[in-house]
Design an enzyme around this catalytic site. Sequence first.
Site, PDB file in Angstrom:
ATOM      1  N   LYS A  86      45.135  45.910  29.930  1.00  0.00           N
ATOM      2  CA  LYS A  86      43.948  45.148  29.564  1.00  0.00           C
ATOM      3  C   LYS A  86      43.981  44.781  28.081  1.00  0.00           C
ATOM      4  O   LYS A  86      44.386  45.586  27.238  1.00  0.00           O
ATOM      5  CB  LYS A  86      42.677  45.960  29.864  1.00  0.00           C
ATOM      6  CG  LYS A  86      42.336  46.022  31.348  1.00  0.00           C
ATOM      7  CD  LYS A  86      41.954  44.649  31.885  1.00  0.00           C
ATOM      8  CE  LYS A  86      41.513  44.703  33.324  1.00  0.00           C
ATOM      9  NZ  LYS A  86      41.173  43.370  33.859  1.00  0.00           N
ATOM     10  N   GLY A 144      41.326  48.029  37.176  1.00  0.00           N
ATOM     11  CA  GLY A 144      41.459  47.657  35.770  1.00  0.00           C
ATOM     12  C   GLY A 144      40.406  48.377  34.962  1.00  0.00           C
ATOM     13  O   GLY A 144      40.630  49.442  34.402  1.00  0.00           O
ATOM     14  N   LYS A 162      49.217  15.281  55.004  1.00  0.00           N
ATOM     15  CA  LYS A 162      48.141  14.305  54.803  1.00  0.00           C
ATOM     16  C   LYS A 162      46.840  14.753  55.461  1.00  0.00           C
ATOM     17  O   LYS A 162      45.748  14.339  55.048  1.00  0.00           O
ATOM     18  CB  LYS A 162      48.568  12.936  55.319  1.00  0.00           C
ATOM     19  CG  LYS A 162      48.828  12.852  56.818  1.00  0.00           C
ATOM     20  CD  LYS A 162      49.310  11.461  57.205  1.00  0.00           C
ATOM     21  CE  LYS A 162      49.574  11.354  58.707  1.00  0.00           C
ATOM     22  NZ  LYS A 162      50.087   9.993  59.065  1.00  0.00           N
ATOM     23  N   ASP A 206      51.504  44.054  34.409  1.00  0.00           N
ATOM     24  CA  ASP A 206      51.032  43.135  33.383  1.00  0.00           C
ATOM     25  C   ASP A 206      49.796  42.392  33.866  1.00  0.00           C
ATOM     26  O   ASP A 206      49.598  42.191  35.071  1.00  0.00           O
ATOM     27  CB  ASP A 206      52.108  42.083  33.071  1.00  0.00           C
ATOM     28  CG  ASP A 206      53.143  42.562  32.073  1.00  0.00           C
ATOM     29  OD1 ASP A 206      52.857  43.511  31.318  1.00  0.00           O
ATOM     30  OD2 ASP A 206      54.243  41.972  32.031  1.00  0.00           O
ATOM     31  N   ASP A 207      48.999  41.922  32.923  1.00  0.00           N
ATOM     32  CA  ASP A 207      47.967  40.947  33.250  1.00  0.00           C
ATOM     33  C   ASP A 207      48.665  39.640  33.602  1.00  0.00           C
ATOM     34  O   ASP A 207      49.664  39.270  32.976  1.00  0.00           O
ATOM     35  CB  ASP A 207      47.054  40.747  32.031  1.00  0.00           C
ATOM     36  CG  ASP A 207      45.722  40.124  32.390  1.00  0.00           C
ATOM     37  OD1 ASP A 207      45.698  39.283  33.309  1.00  0.00           O
ATOM     38  OD2 ASP A 207      44.715  40.464  31.745  1.00  0.00           O
ATOM     39  N   GLU A 208      48.142  38.933  34.597  1.00  0.00           N
ATOM     40  CA  GLU A 208      48.795  37.684  35.017  1.00  0.00           C
ATOM     41  C   GLU A 208      48.729  36.600  33.952  1.00  0.00           C
ATOM     42  O   GLU A 208      49.464  35.605  34.035  1.00  0.00           O
ATOM     43  CB  GLU A 208      48.190  37.176  36.331  1.00  0.00           C
ATOM     44  CG  GLU A 208      46.826  36.524  36.233  1.00  0.00           C
ATOM     45  CD  GLU A 208      45.679  37.520  36.240  1.00  0.00           C
ATOM     46  OE1 GLU A 208      44.521  37.077  36.290  1.00  0.00           O
ATOM     47  OE2 GLU A 208      45.946  38.747  36.202  1.00  0.00           O
TER      48      GLU A 208
END
Length: 414
Positions: free
Chosen positions: A148, A360, A99, A175-177
Amino acid sequence: MSGIIATYLIHDDSHNLEKKAEQIALGLTIGSWTHLPHLLQEQLKQHKGNVLHVEELAEHEHTNSYLRKKVKRGIIKIEYPLLNFSPDLPAILTTTFGKLSLDGEVKLIDLTFSDELKKHFPGPKFGIDGIRNLLQVHDRPLLMSIFKGMIGRNIGYLKTQLRDQAIGGVDIVKDDEILFENALTPLTNRIVSGKEVLQSVYETYGHKTLYAVNVTGRTFDLKENAKRAVQAGADILLFNVFAYGLDVLQSLAEDDEIPVPIMAHPAVSGAYSASKLYGISSPLLLGKLLRYAGADFSLFPSPYGSVALEKEEALAISKYLTEDDVFFKKSFSVPSAGIHPGFVPFIIRDFGKDVVINAGGGIHGHPNGAQGGGKAFRTAIDATLQNKPLHEVDDINLHSALQIWGNPSHEVKL
C-alpha cells in the site's frame, strides 16, 4: 459439438425472441439464408449458426425503465461451427460477440467450448495444487496482502512493508496494480530486494512468502519484461489482463521461458461486465476465460467488501475457476476488496478451503501494523477451520481487528 455454443441474454422490442435469435445466428455467420439458392444453401450449411435454445424470461420493469421501452427478455443459445473461426480468443470473441456487442441490449452470458477447441488453450501452468506445492501449504486457505502507498516511495519502504507482512504470516504479497516501472522501485530491484527480505524472514521464522510482482509496459515489450522478472527471481507475475487482452495473457502463459504462476488482476474488466443488460458476464470473463487463457489466480470483487459483486455472480466465477475439467488445472479464486478478519468465516463457508483471502487495509490498518494484521487473519482462518466463533478466540490481534472492523460473521454456521 465441434465448435462453440454462445449463451446470450437478449432484450427484444419486437417481442419475437425466435426471430431475434435467428437474426443473430445468421448475422454472425453467413449473413442471410432464406433468399439463397438451394445449391448455395447446401454449400454454406456447414457454416451457418444454429439456434439451439430460446427461453422467454419474465418481464422486468426496471429493465423497461432503463431502456425506455417495453422489451421481451430471453435466454438464447447459438452454436457457431469451428469451420468459421481460428482457435484463438480474438477470433472466438469476434465471432460470438463482435458487432453484436454494439447492440447495447445483449449480454454474452457464457461460451461452451468443444473438447477439440479446448485443446488450443493452455490453462494454468501451476493451478491450485502447484501453488500449494510451492508454499507447502495444503490444509487451509492462503492469505495474500497488498503493498500500500508505494507510489513515490523507495526500495527501503518496500522492504519494510514486505518484511512486516511476511512476519505476519502472509503467504503471498502482491504489488499494487498501479505500480508501474519507475526510477524509485524498478522491476528487477523490487524482485531482488524482495527475495532478500523473504529469505531472511524464512530463515528466522520458518514461514515462506511469495512475492507477486506487477509486469507492465507496452504490449510488445511484455514478454521481455516478464523474462527479465523471471531471471531476477520472480515468484509470481501480477498482470492487468484486461488492459491488454486475454490473448496476451495466453501468450505469456504458453511461453516456456516464463515458468512462473500468473495472477490476473480485474482492472478495466468492469468496462466489459458491469451492466446487467449488455457486455460480458463476470463469470465468463473473470472465471472461465481467464482459466482457459492461463491464469493461476483470478482476483475479483467479493460479495462482502467495498466493491461488491452479487454473491451469485462471485460464486459462479469461482465455480468456473475450480470445477473439474480434464483439459485444465484449477485456478485459485481470490475474492477481494474491503476484506477484514470478520469476513473470514463467510469466505471459507462460501468458497471453501481452496481460496486466497486477499486483504489490503484489513492488514495494514491494524493497530499493531501489518504484522498484527496478518496474524489476525491467520488466527481467524485457523479458528474458522476449527469451527470456533471468532469472538471466542483469545487473541489480541484478532480481538483488535474485530473491535475496529466488526464481526459480521458472529452467527455464521459452517
